[in-house]
Design an enzyme around this catalytic site. Sequence first.
Site, mmCIF file in Angstrom:
data_model
loop_
_atom_site.group_PDB
_atom_site.id
_atom_site.type_symbol
_atom_site.label_atom_id
_atom_site.label_comp_id
_atom_site.label_asym_id
_atom_site.label_seq_id
_atom_site.Cartn_x
_atom_site.Cartn_y
_atom_site.Cartn_z
ATOM 1 C CG MET A 57 -1.821 -1.233 1.286
ATOM 2 S SD MET A 57 -2.651 -1.416 2.885
ATOM 3 C CE MET A 57 -1.329 -2.068 3.909
ATOM 4 C CB CYS A 111 1.997 9.629 2.747
ATOM 5 S SG CYS A 111 1.676 8.532 1.344
ATOM 6 C CB THR A 112 4.646 4.550 3.524
ATOM 7 O OG1 THR A 112 3.501 4.144 2.766
ATOM 8 C CG2 THR A 112 4.378 4.327 5.015
ATOM 9 C CD GLU A 113 3.102 5.121 -0.948
ATOM 10 O OE1 GLU A 113 3.175 3.889 -0.802
ATOM 11 O OE2 GLU A 113 2.289 5.827 -0.325
ATOM 12 C CB THR A 140 -0.129 2.300 4.430
ATOM 13 O OG1 THR A 140 -0.867 3.457 4.062
ATOM 14 C CG2 THR A 140 -1.079 1.312 5.066
ATOM 15 C CG ASN A 141 1.662 7.389 7.679
ATOM 16 O OD1 ASN A 141 1.891 7.805 8.810
ATOM 17 N ND2 ASN A 141 2.640 7.130 6.820
ATOM 18 C CB THR A 142 -4.090 6.248 4.469
ATOM 19 O OG1 THR A 142 -3.409 7.409 3.980
ATOM 20 C CG2 THR A 142 -5.586 6.426 4.289
#
Length: 229
Positions: free
Chosen positions: A10, A196-198, A83-85
């Site tokens: 994700m 956000c992990t991206e 993932t954060n969300t």
Amino acid sequence: MKTIGLIGGMSWESTITYYEVLNKEIVRALGGFHSAKILMYSVDFAELEANMSKGDWDGNAMILADAAKRLERAGADFIVIATNTMHKLVPQIEREIQIPILHIAEAAAESVKRDGFSKVGLLGTKFTMTQDFIKDRLKSAGLEVVVPDASDIEIVNNVIFNELCLGKVLDASRAEYQRIIAYMKDRGADCVILGCTEIGMLISEKDSVLPVYDTTIIHAKEAARKALG
């Protein structure tokens, strides 16, 4: 060494970072041929993104709770959601399993506080920046939280979903993020959390007027410490 149950995919780009950091931290601590004990369930992000788009958070809770239960049955000692969300769904997932979830916001808050900062700028998806599931954890740790204004929230969110999650890293988007970080600095933020992990694909310490706290790196390092504890 404890076994880490990693829910990834994700997106898969940031999950690579988790795998790399987890293993590097274990090698750094133990040396030799050591590596992390990881069980990973990688979801199909398209399914979760479709649910997010139509507001079906219960559908996503079912997918992630199922992943967590599979990891628990396979022998994981604790869960890491990469993932954060999707930490929005931690309460629902926790009800379905007996092992703990290592929360990304709590790990980030401790890292920020150790360095003496108290007012954080928060970047992430629209859900992360406008809802309370990450902000409340940061505030509970004693931190003040600053987010971009409404139009910039849309810019940050669009870059994440339309570029970074698809592996696109554009200089023009980096410049926009730099402008937004400077705006949060002007509002009193003394550091910025890449929530956000991206985002770490786009922004690093050298790109920011504020000290950078990348939740991907922080979360993975904390998971390695927990595995060794």
